[in-house]
Design a protein around this motif. Structure first.
Motif, PDB file in Angstrom:
ATOM      1  N   GLU A  98     -53.019  31.233  74.286  1.00  0.00           N
ATOM      2  CA  GLU A  98     -52.263  31.670  75.466  1.00  0.00           C
ATOM      3  C   GLU A  98     -53.193  32.308  76.494  1.00  0.00           C
ATOM      4  OE1 GLU A  98     -51.357  32.401  72.363  1.00  0.00           O
ATOM      5  OE2 GLU A  98     -49.284  31.738  72.052  1.00  0.00           O
ATOM      6  N   GLU A  99     -54.156  33.095  76.010  1.00  0.00           N
ATOM      7  CA  GLU A  99     -55.077  33.752  76.935  1.00  0.00           C
ATOM      8  C   GLU A  99     -56.076  32.760  77.524  1.00  0.00           C
ATOM      9  OE1 GLU A  99     -56.725  37.383  75.025  1.00  0.00           O
ATOM     10  OE2 GLU A  99     -54.936  37.142  73.769  1.00  0.00           O
ATOM     11  N   ILE A 100     -56.539  31.837  76.680  1.00  0.00           N
ATOM     12  CA  ILE A 100     -57.525  30.862  77.144  1.00  0.00           C
ATOM     13  C   ILE A 100     -56.945  29.985  78.260  1.00  0.00           C
ATOM     14  CG2 ILE A 100     -58.906  28.843  76.429  1.00  0.00           C
ATOM     15  CD1 ILE A 100     -60.056  31.464  75.407  1.00  0.00           C
ATOM     16  N   MET A 101     -55.624  29.741  78.224  1.00  0.00           N
ATOM     17  CA  MET A 101     -54.965  28.950  79.270  1.00  0.00           C
ATOM     18  C   MET A 101     -55.282  29.477  80.664  1.00  0.00           C
ATOM     19  SD  MET A 101     -52.942  26.425  78.241  1.00  0.00           S
ATOM     20  CE  MET A 101     -51.519  26.254  79.320  1.00  0.00           C
ATOM     21  N   ASP A 102     -55.422  30.806  80.797  1.00  0.00           N
ATOM     22  CA  ASP A 102     -55.627  31.396  82.111  1.00  0.00           C
ATOM     23  C   ASP A 102     -57.095  31.660  82.428  1.00  0.00           C
ATOM     24  OD1 ASP A 102     -52.871  31.412  82.513  1.00  0.00           O
ATOM     25  OD2 ASP A 102     -52.677  33.278  81.358  1.00  0.00           O
ATOM     26  N   GLU A 103     -57.991  31.231  81.531  1.00  0.00           N
ATOM     27  CA  GLU A 103     -59.416  31.444  81.785  1.00  0.00           C
ATOM     28  C   GLU A 103     -60.010  30.276  82.580  1.00  0.00           C
ATOM     29  OE1 GLU A 103     -60.944  34.018  81.357  1.00  0.00           O
ATOM     30  OE2 GLU A 103     -60.403  35.084  79.514  1.00  0.00           O
ATOM     31  N   TYR A 104     -61.120  30.557  83.233  1.00  0.00           N
ATOM     32  CA  TYR A 104     -61.863  29.504  83.913  1.00  0.00           C
ATOM     33  C   TYR A 104     -62.955  28.992  82.974  1.00  0.00           C
ATOM     34  CZ  TYR A 104     -59.374  30.596  88.117  1.00  0.00           C
ATOM     35  OH  TYR A 104     -58.375  30.763  89.026  1.00  0.00           O
ATOM     36  N   PRO A 105     -63.388  27.731  83.187  1.00  0.00           N
ATOM     37  CA  PRO A 105     -64.357  27.141  82.247  1.00  0.00           C
ATOM     38  C   PRO A 105     -65.628  27.953  82.018  1.00  0.00           C
ATOM     39  CG  PRO A 105     -63.465  25.443  83.673  1.00  0.00           C
ATOM     40  CD  PRO A 105     -62.908  26.743  84.162  1.00  0.00           C
ATOM     41  N   HIS A 106     -66.107  28.678  83.049  1.00  0.00           N
ATOM     42  CA  HIS A 106     -67.391  29.369  82.864  1.00  0.00           C
ATOM     43  C   HIS A 106     -67.323  30.470  81.819  1.00  0.00           C
ATOM     44  CE1 HIS A 106     -65.615  32.293  85.732  1.00  0.00           C
ATOM     45  NE2 HIS A 106     -66.350  33.161  85.054  1.00  0.00           N
ATOM     46  N   LYS A 107     -66.110  30.901  81.475  1.00  0.00           N
ATOM     47  CA  LYS A 107     -65.963  31.952  80.473  1.00  0.00           C
ATOM     48  C   LYS A 107     -66.154  31.423  79.051  1.00  0.00           C
ATOM     49  CE  LYS A 107     -64.059  35.692  82.649  1.00  0.00           C
ATOM     50  NZ  LYS A 107     -64.193  37.096  82.339  1.00  0.00           N
TER      51      LYS A 107
END
Lengths: 340, 336
Positions: free
Chosen positions: B145-154
């Motif tokens: 759920e959290e990864i859904m809102d992350e950008y690829p560079h993270k």
């Protein structure tokens, strides 16, 4: 070539061969600067207390995954990066804080071969000029003798002499790597840091370059630090192997000890993860570790591998295991509380 | 029953400043549903262009000059871009070598996943999001759920490749083309990703076309293997036959130039002399003759056909086709 009994050179005896290079607790930390004022907010501990020695005429293989600090070690030894702690002894002399002019004569003895044969050669220069430049700069040849030297170097690495007027873009990856090797040889070095010299090359070309490096070592009595993540190449070329994880050496030993009897869980996992080119072995038992390598800016407490180690215990989280030589095995050492 | 994918005699050409070059020359193969086909070869052999031809992603300078590609019996060569779009991502999807550049850096992981899900599966926002989270969980990403809102560079390289696989498999494609999916990754991460691909293959029954230069990865994953050299298929066999009894001198050379971890003998490694010929300047006759230790006059004059020597074992070499007894042992020796 003169025939001689090369078996004497091939396997240097650990007791008799003298130490060429010694690292004592070497550290290379990079500051992390943040904010408007660029204050230092922490350090990336790329190399964090590495001790090892490289003996004359041997190849020490340095393996590990990206970010483990293996390339930084190579660059720090050559003083392309400044160490932040520990010592580098070359032929018994502490060169850690040598000034640039004092370092200069040593640079002829210590050379480097880079990973990327596309970006490590100047595209504006002809091959002969690429090879002449270091010789002229260090006074190893004069304008009149340099041409003959270029021919000799090209012969040694198997590039036809007639190609010396060409530019780098006219060569394939493997040929460029040969030119990179010729450039490193131009100053008659004793010690060469090979930083992933075959990783960028095709399989059939890798074998050519590995064979060339091995031949040159035999002929010229070179000492290599061979940095790679491909275990096959390392096994093929190395006398001894050091395995790194997050800035530290976790295991060191002869090639056979590392491959036949790995003591550190990480070494075992690394060997086990390597895909074997034999379809009959595809069903074999495999340990797949979970997760990624932690950040070297904030390494885990205790043993750095404990976050991914399938055998980790409470002690591993608290206490960092030292890299102690195993008394019975002479020189084979693993930094683990519960060696396998 | 039709095969899932039929590639027949395709020739892919590119217009360049120095004239037209042929990257893929008369390549044919078939792929059954649920099967994993490995395509092996060195850089420039045409293995990636073959996959881009299937996806019709050749750019404005590339085109398929002849031959036909059929998916589930339907011809997809020459389809209009709009029709091709419906196929890409839903029936056939692709993962690329470099997880660093194949995700869009300015969109979140979630929006990139949801884009193809809502386009092909026609799901509403809420459902699409749930499906996306489900896919991330399937590929082994914790805290989806959290990864859904992350950008690829993270994300790390291994995580990004997992996300790419999640996107590629989110619409349940029948065929997954994986172009060097683990080449940019570390060994332990590579093991994780290969493990994941095996697991998902079992669960979904997706056929995989695995393009790689790493014979270890092929031995680990493939059912059948095609070896390509200079734009042509030079050998095809099931994976066990290919590793146990390779017929083409090029395959023999490749096999013996890998340093084996369990090898005792550490003298000289076999190597194939010379380099791959440039596309603009292909040698006459057999394209491998310039590097083949067994090459004779016939090899430089006449191009050998790709012939089936045993069931499912095709090879393009005069010596293998009966011109030369016992050439395999000789080839092995000559490469040393």
């Amino acid at each position: 070539m003169i025939e001689f009994d090369s078996s004497v050179l091939e396997r240097p005896q650990p007791e008799t061969a003298s130490t060429l290079l010694q690292l004592n607790g070497l550290k290379t930390h990079y500051p992390i600067r943040k904010g408007l004022l660029g204050r230092v907010r922490g350090h990336v501990k790329a190399v964090d207390g590495v001790s090892l020695d490289i003996r004359e005429g041997e190849t020490l293989g340095l393996v590990g995954e990206s970010g483990c600090g293996k390339s930084t070690i190579g660059r720090t030894i050559l003083r392309l990066e400044q160490s932040t702690g520990g010592q580098i002894l070359y032929k018994g002399e502490d060169i850690t804080r040598y000034s640039t002019p004092k370092m200069r004569p040593l640079r002829t003895e210590m050379q480097m071969i880079f990973q990327d044969p596309f970006s490590s050669l100047n595209p504006w220069m002809r091959v002969k000029d690429i090879l002449k430049e270091p010789m002229l700069a260090h006074g190893k040849a004069t304008a009149s003798t340099a041409d003959a030297e270029v021919d000799r170097l090209l012969d040694a690495v198997g590039i036809p002499r007639s190609y010396k007027d060409r530019y780098v873009h006219e060569f394939s990856g493997g040929q460029r790597q040969r030119i990179g090797i010729a450039r490193a040889l131009s100053l008659n070095p004793k010690f060469i840091v090979c930083d992933e010299p075959v990783s960028a090359l095709d399989v059939s070309i890798q074998a050519q370059v590995l064979n060339l490096l091995k031949e040159l070592q035999k002929e010229l009595g070179l000492t290599y630090l061979f940095i790679a993540h491909g275990l096959g190449a390392v096994k093929y070329i190395s006398t001894r192997i050091a395995v790194m994880y997050l800035g530290k050496v976790v295991e060191i030993g002869t090639k056979d000890e590392i491959f036949r009897n790995p003591k550190h869980p990480y070494t075992r996992i690394l060997l086990n993860a390597y895909p074997v080119p034999n379809p009959h072995l595809r069903g074999r038992e495999k340990i797949v570790v979970q997760g990624d390598v932690p950040s070297p800016a904030n390494p885990p407490s205790g043993c750095r591998f404990h976050t991914r180690c399938p055998f980790a215990q409470e002690l591993c989280r608290q206490e960092e295991p030292p890299l102690a030589a195993d008394g019975t095995n002479g020189g084979h050492a693993a930094a683990c509380h519960f060696t396998l | 029953m039709n095969d899932l994918l039929e590639v027949e005699e395709i020739e892919t050409v590119f217009r360049t400043e120095r004239g037209e070059v042929t990257s893929v020359d008369g390549v044919s193969f078939r792929l059954k549903a649920g099967e994993t086909l490995g395509i092996v070869g060195e850089s420039g052999c045409g293995k990636s262009v073959t996959s881009l031809s299937i996806m019709s992603l050749l750019g404005k300078n590339g085109s398929i000059r002849r031959g036909e590609i059929r998916l589930n019996g339907r011809k997809i060569t020459g389809l209009a871009e709009s029709a091709m779009r419906r196929i890409r991502g839903s029936e056939v999807s692709m993962i690329f070598q470099d997880p660093m550049t194949s995700l869009n850096p300015v969109f979140t992981i979630g929006s990139q996943l949801i884009e193809s899900i809502s386009l092909h599966l026609k799901l509403k926002n809420r459902q699409a999001r749930d499906h996306a989270i489900d896919m991330l969980r399937k590929v082994g990403i914790s805290r989806p759920e959290e990864i859904m809102d992350e950008y690829p560079h993270k994300l790390s390289g291994g995580m990004r490749q997992r996300v790419m696989i999640a996107i590629a498999l989110s619409c349940k494609p029948k065929l997954l083309i994986a172009d060097e999916p683990t080449t940019a990754l570390d060994v332990t991460i590579q093991a994780q990703i290969l493990d994941l691909m095996k697991k998902l293959r079992e669960e979904t029954g997706t056929a995989i076309m695995l393009i790689t230069h790493d014979l270890g990865v092929v031995a680990e994953m493939a059912d059948r293997v095609i070896v390509m050299y200079a734009g042509q298929v030079v050998e095809e066999a099931d994976v066990f036959t290919l590793f146990d009894k390779p017929l083409h001198p090029y395959t023999i050379g490749l096999m013996s130039s890998i340093p084996h971890l369990d090898a005792d003998d550490d003298e000289t490694l076999a190597s194939i002399p010379g380099t791959v010929p440039p596309l603009q300047n292909m040698p006459s006759g057999c394209r491998f003759h310039t590097r083949c230790p067994l090459a004779r006059e016939k090899c430089s004059a006449l191009a050998p056909p790709l012939l089936e020597m045993a069931e499912g074992h095709r090879v393009r070499c005069w010596a293998a086709q009966g011109d030369m007894e016992g050439y395999e042992t000789q080839a092995k020796g000559e490469f040393l």
